[in-house]
Design a protein around this motif. Structure first.
Motif, mmCIF file in Angstrom:
data_model
loop_
_atom_site.group_PDB
_atom_site.id
_atom_site.type_symbol
_atom_site.label_atom_id
_atom_site.label_comp_id
_atom_site.label_asym_id
_atom_site.label_seq_id
_atom_site.Cartn_x
_atom_site.Cartn_y
_atom_site.Cartn_z
ATOM 1 N N SER A 72 0.835 -1.190 0.000
ATOM 2 C CA SER A 72 0.000 0.000 0.000
ATOM 3 C C SER A 72 0.880 1.254 0.000
ATOM 4 O O SER A 72 2.076 1.202 0.300
ATOM 5 N N SER A 73 0.270 2.380 -0.315
ATOM 6 C CA SER A 73 1.032 3.621 -0.422
ATOM 7 C C SER A 73 1.587 4.094 0.917
ATOM 8 O O SER A 73 2.588 4.812 0.955
ATOM 9 N N ASP A 74 0.935 3.705 2.037
ATOM 10 C CA ASP A 74 1.392 4.130 3.355
ATOM 11 C C ASP A 74 2.272 3.083 4.031
ATOM 12 O O ASP A 74 2.505 3.166 5.249
ATOM 13 N N ALA A 75 2.755 2.088 3.300
ATOM 14 C CA ALA A 75 3.619 1.052 3.879
ATOM 15 C C ALA A 75 4.959 1.660 4.267
ATOM 16 O O ALA A 75 5.449 2.591 3.609
ATOM 17 N N PRO A 76 5.587 1.178 5.351
ATOM 18 C CA PRO A 76 6.889 1.727 5.767
ATOM 19 C C PRO A 76 7.993 1.399 4.761
ATOM 20 O O PRO A 76 7.861 0.504 3.925
ATOM 21 N N VAL A 77 9.078 2.128 4.883
ATOM 22 C CA VAL A 77 10.216 1.925 3.990
ATOM 23 C C VAL A 77 10.882 0.598 4.323
ATOM 24 O O VAL A 77 11.188 0.310 5.487
ATOM 25 N N SER A 78 11.087 -0.240 3.320
ATOM 26 C CA SER A 78 11.679 -1.559 3.527
ATOM 27 C C SER A 78 13.195 -1.467 3.587
ATOM 28 O O SER A 78 13.804 -0.433 3.282
ATOM 29 N N LYS A 79 13.834 -2.580 3.979
ATOM 30 C CA LYS A 79 15.293 -2.623 4.043
ATOM 31 C C LYS A 79 15.904 -2.474 2.646
ATOM 32 O O LYS A 79 16.950 -1.838 2.486
ATOM 33 N N ALA A 80 15.241 -3.076 1.656
ATOM 34 C CA ALA A 80 15.747 -2.948 0.287
ATOM 35 C C ALA A 80 15.706 -1.497 -0.178
ATOM 36 O O ALA A 80 16.620 -1.030 -0.876
ATOM 37 N N GLU A 81 14.670 -0.766 0.216
ATOM 38 C CA GLU A 81 14.578 0.633 -0.193
ATOM 39 C C GLU A 81 15.604 1.491 0.542
ATOM 40 O O GLU A 81 16.143 2.447 -0.027
ATOM 41 N N ILE A 82 15.885 1.167 1.808
ATOM 42 C CA ILE A 82 16.933 1.877 2.535
ATOM 43 C C ILE A 82 18.280 1.678 1.839
ATOM 44 O O ILE A 82 19.067 2.622 1.687
#
Length: 449
Positions: A72-82
């Motif tokens: 969803s659009s409000d999902a937290p930032v994942s480790k891959a995105e970090i």
């Protein structure tokens, strides 16, 4: 190849470390240390590393977008995105350092650097939106980056294809013609807006004109009499003829001519591209020794420490950090070079008491600073040569003859040593790069231009 070694200079370094100056020499990997951090600045190694950097970025980009597609659009930032954020910022720092190292002219002479620069700009916008809490808009900007990364992947795969060589010049001509056409067609837009007396907005008129341009819809032609009984149809029909017939014919002719010019001079164009890659790969800034995102750590830690430590201690710290962070890469480079450079028997120094200096009056946004300094260095060593040899060839064209004079001097100094093999090897390598040196030092642009 990195077989000829010299210490490059630049006007601005993010992480300067010039405590030790390397003499101009012929590289011998069997006498060099295994963890030789100077090899990270060799043009061929830099090109291979930048290709690996891009492939890692592409894989990380693909993984993050596939994960966000199912969230969803409000999902937290994942480790891959970090990881993608840190890696992208490190790659952006690497590109900024490249621009400061050689200037904008050399940076844009490389075909794919334009795509890299555009992606870095879009990535900074994405990062700013994510940090400010507008993740949905940020991920939309990130997804649009695929338009830049996929052509970049094609350039990596087909870098020596003549069509790829011509594509940069053709794209430049295309965008120039499109900008000129839009500028001229603004007159039609303004005239129709005045004739409409506010009945239709600028947005609607622009939309109809774009549809006519691409041959998608004829709404503008059908409503032409609502603008003016006579001038409305005249303006729309004239615009349709110019945009769909004349403009397309001119565009095809320009692109065909450009491709024919580059195809005719394909060898020179390829040599120019190779020269650009070599000159861009010669780095002076120590920040290039660190791969993304480790270079972010070097920027935040080593840059402040540089003002505290002495040059010698800072150099020792920088070398230690470089060898620790890039140890696997340096081991692979050492193993590879000990195989391909196995025929080189000795490392000889040329001009032990000389250093390369870049002229102070030359802007860092100009091309060929190190190249001209290198040629001037050889020219200084040739002032005592035979006057006939100097007049037979202009000073800036006598790189090989200058080196022959330096070699004869080296042979006189080492009368009891056998260095004929070294002389032959050095002359062959210098003759191989002389054409590229002359092309860049004389023209500083594409042969097809």
């Amino acid at each position: 190849m990195g077989s000829i070694v010299y210490a490059a200079t630049s006007f601005f370094d993010i992480l300067p470390d010039h405590y030790k100056r390397k003499q101009i020499a012929l590289y011998n990997p069997r006498e060099a240390p295994i963890l030789d951090h100077y090899r990270l600045k060799v043009p061929r190694v830099r090109q291979a590393l930048e290709t690996i950097y891009f492939l890692v970025l592409f894989a990380s980009f693909f993984v993050v977008l596939q994960q966000r597609r199912n969230l969803s659009s409000d999902a937290p930032v994942s480790k891959a995105e970090i990881w993608l954020i840190l890696y992208g910022l490190g790659l952006t720092l690497d590109k900024i350092a490249s621009i400061l190292e050689h200037g904008w002219t050399v940076f844009t002479a490389n075909m794919w650097n334009g795509l890299d620069f555009c992606f870095c700009c879009s990535f900074i916008v994405y990062f700013s939106l994510v940090v400010s809490g507008k993740g949905e808009e940020g991920h939309a900007i990130l997804a649009c980056g695929a338009v830049l990364l996929f052509p970049r992947l094609a350039f990596v795969t087909l870098s020596n294809n003549v069509l790829v060589l011509a594509l940069r010049a053709m794209m430049a001509d295309f965008f120039f013609l499109m900008v000129l056409a839009v500028w001229c067609f603004l007159g039609f837009l303004y005239a129709l807006w005045i004739l409409g007396h506010g009945q239709y907005s600028v947005y609607d008129i622009s939309k109809w004109m774009i549809w006519i341009w691409f041959g998608l819809d004829s709404t503008g032609l059908e409503l032409a009499r609502n603008f003016h009984a006579f001038w409305g149809p005249v303006l729309f029909v004239t615009y349709a003829c110019l945009s769909t017939t004349l403009l397309l014919t001119v565009l095809v002719s320009i692109l065909a001519t450009r491709f024919a010019d580059i195809n005719r001079d394909a060898i020179e164009e390829y040599m120019f591209r190779r020269a650009v890659v070599v000159f861009e790969g010669i780095k002076s800034d120590a920040i290039f020794n660190y791969w993304p995102p480790v270079n972010l750590l070097a920027l935040t830690v080593l840059v402040p420490i540089r003002f505290i430590l002495t040059p010698r201690r800072f150099h020792s710290l920088n070398v230690f950090c470089t060898r620790v962070s890039a140890a696997p890469i340096l081991i692979l480079i050492a193993f590879y070079e000990r195989r391909i450079f196995g025929s080189i028997k000795a490392t000889s120094s040329i001009g032990a008491n000389h250093e390369l200096k870049v002229a102070r009056g030359m802007s860092r946004f100009e091309v060929r600073a190190d190249v001209e300094a290198l040629i001037d260095y050889f020219a200084r060593d040739n002032r005592g040569a035979d006057p006939e040899s100097r007049t037979a060839r202009p000073r800036h064209l006598s790189v090989t003859s200058m080196m022959e004079h330096g070699l004869s001097h080296q042979q006189e100094v080492n009368e009891n040593s056998s260095n004929v093999e070294w002389q032959t090897e050095l002359k062959q390598r210098l003759e191989g790069i002389e054409n590229a040196l002359l092309m860049m030092s004389k023209h500083g642009r594409r042969p097809a231009d």
